[in-house]
Scaffold this active site. Structure first.
Site, mmCIF file in Angstrom:
data_model
loop_
_atom_site.group_PDB
_atom_site.id
_atom_site.type_symbol
_atom_site.label_atom_id
_atom_site.label_comp_id
_atom_site.label_asym_id
_atom_site.label_seq_id
_atom_site.Cartn_x
_atom_site.Cartn_y
_atom_site.Cartn_z
ATOM 1 N N LYS A 294 0.820 -1.214 0.000
ATOM 2 C CA LYS A 294 0.000 0.000 0.000
ATOM 3 C C LYS A 294 0.861 1.276 0.000
ATOM 4 O O LYS A 294 2.070 1.218 0.277
ATOM 5 C CB LYS A 294 -0.921 -0.026 1.217
ATOM 6 N N TYR B 103 -12.313 -2.000 -3.879
ATOM 7 C CA TYR B 103 -12.780 -2.204 -2.495
ATOM 8 C C TYR B 103 -14.306 -2.189 -2.388
ATOM 9 O O TYR B 103 -14.842 -1.970 -1.301
ATOM 10 C CB TYR B 103 -12.181 -1.130 -1.589
ATOM 11 N N ASN C 26 -1.896 0.319 6.917
ATOM 12 C CA ASN C 26 -1.372 -0.945 7.445
ATOM 13 C C ASN C 26 -0.513 -1.711 6.448
ATOM 14 O O ASN C 26 -0.345 -2.916 6.548
ATOM 15 C CB ASN C 26 -2.511 -1.789 8.021
ATOM 16 N N HIS D 243 -2.167 -5.343 1.606
ATOM 17 C CA HIS D 243 -3.477 -5.988 1.407
ATOM 18 C C HIS D 243 -3.222 -7.431 1.008
ATOM 19 O O HIS D 243 -2.238 -7.718 0.319
ATOM 20 C CB HIS D 243 -4.249 -5.294 0.274
ATOM 21 N N GLU E 48 -9.501 -10.590 -7.562
ATOM 22 C CA GLU E 48 -8.538 -9.501 -7.337
ATOM 23 C C GLU E 48 -7.341 -9.611 -8.285
ATOM 24 O O GLU E 48 -6.822 -8.597 -8.746
ATOM 25 C CB GLU E 48 -8.089 -9.506 -5.871
HETATM 26 O O1 CDP Z 1 -7.152 -5.678 4.980
HETATM 27 P P1 CDP Z 1 -7.963 -6.632 5.813
HETATM 28 O O2 CDP Z 1 -8.590 -7.727 5.006
HETATM 29 O O3 CDP Z 1 -7.191 -7.143 6.992
HETATM 30 O O4 CDP Z 1 -9.148 -5.781 6.468
HETATM 31 P P2 CDP Z 1 -10.622 -5.436 5.904
HETATM 32 O O5 CDP Z 1 -11.560 -5.590 7.036
HETATM 33 O O6 CDP Z 1 -10.899 -6.191 4.648
HETATM 34 O O7 CDP Z 1 -10.526 -3.888 5.580
HETATM 35 C C1 CDP Z 1 -9.902 -3.430 4.404
HETATM 36 C C2 CDP Z 1 -9.010 -2.273 4.752
HETATM 37 O O8 CDP Z 1 -9.827 -1.200 5.241
HETATM 38 C C3 CDP Z 1 -8.018 -2.509 5.889
HETATM 39 O O9 CDP Z 1 -6.827 -3.146 5.480
HETATM 40 C C4 CDP Z 1 -7.749 -1.111 6.362
HETATM 41 O O10 CDP Z 1 -6.795 -0.472 5.529
HETATM 42 C C5 CDP Z 1 -9.094 -0.423 6.171
HETATM 43 N N1 CDP Z 1 -9.852 -0.336 7.424
HETATM 44 C C6 CDP Z 1 -9.941 0.888 8.096
HETATM 45 O O11 CDP Z 1 -9.388 1.874 7.603
HETATM 46 N N2 CDP Z 1 -10.652 0.984 9.257
HETATM 47 C C7 CDP Z 1 -11.246 -0.091 9.790
HETATM 48 N N3 CDP Z 1 -11.917 0.031 10.929
HETATM 49 C C8 CDP Z 1 -11.168 -1.336 9.152
HETATM 50 C C9 CDP Z 1 -10.458 -1.431 7.961
HETATM 51 MG MG MG Z 2 -10.016 -7.687 3.529
#
Ligand code: CDP
Ligand code: MG
Length: 136
Positions: A12, A52, A115, A118, A129
């Site tokens: 990212k 997304y 973070n 992805h 994807e």
């Molecule tokens: O990336 P991952 O699959 O671990 O998490 P997700 O639940 O699919 O969420 C996608 C992305 O949204 C995360 O990697 C974060 O960058 C962002 N996110 C956020 O900004 N705030 C949250 N409370 C949860 C996710």
């Molecule tokens: Mg995810």
């Protein structure tokens, strides 16, 4: 039984900006995930929103799309044994504060939104994807 599969990984903007591309790629290759294809690109906000789309009802969706399109990213096809789940293990929890030691997000993540990486969350989403970035 062997289960070689492919998954999509993204480095990212926060990690690209801090020159962490080679370090993160090395974590994958040291752990026997092959980088089959990779490309550095800068998505538009509309493209990030498409990528997304599963999160469109979430309160963080707009910020997430703004963020993913804020700078260059590196998209990669990783291949290896149980690659989808294994990559998720190497990444660690979404929130770097909750991620296990030695995971990519623990090592490099700044915050829950910035973070660093992805990774696809299922074999089915991995195919979608991968096609998003590497359809030819
Ligand atoms: O990336 P991952 O699959 O671990 O998490 P997700 O639940 O699919 O969420 C996608 C992305 O949204 C995360 O990697 C974060 O960058 C962002 N996110 C956020 O900004 N705030 C949250 N409370 C949860 C996710
Ligand atoms: Mg995810």
């Amino acid at each position: 039984m062997s289960n070689v599969e492919q998954t999509l990984s993204i480095i990212k903007p926060d990690a690209v900006e801090r020159n962490l591309i080679d370090e993160i790629k090395a974590i994958f290759t040291k752990n026997n995930l092959k980088i089959k294809q990779d490309k550095k690109i800068h998505l538009t906000k509309d493209e990030a929103a498409e990528f997304y789309k599963v999160h469109q009802s979430k309160p963080f969706y707009d910020d997430l799309c703004t963020y993913l399109s804020s700078g260059p990213i590196v998209a990669m096809i990783l291949e290896g044994e149980n690659a989808v789940l294994f990559n998720r293990e190497l990444m660690g929890a979404t929130d770097p504060k909750k991620a296990e030691d030695k995971t990519i997000r623990k090592l490099y993540g700044i915050s829950i939104d910035k973070n660093s990486v992805h990774g696809s969350d299922s074999a089915e989403n991995a195919i979608k994807e991968i096609n998003f970035f590497f359809k030819n």
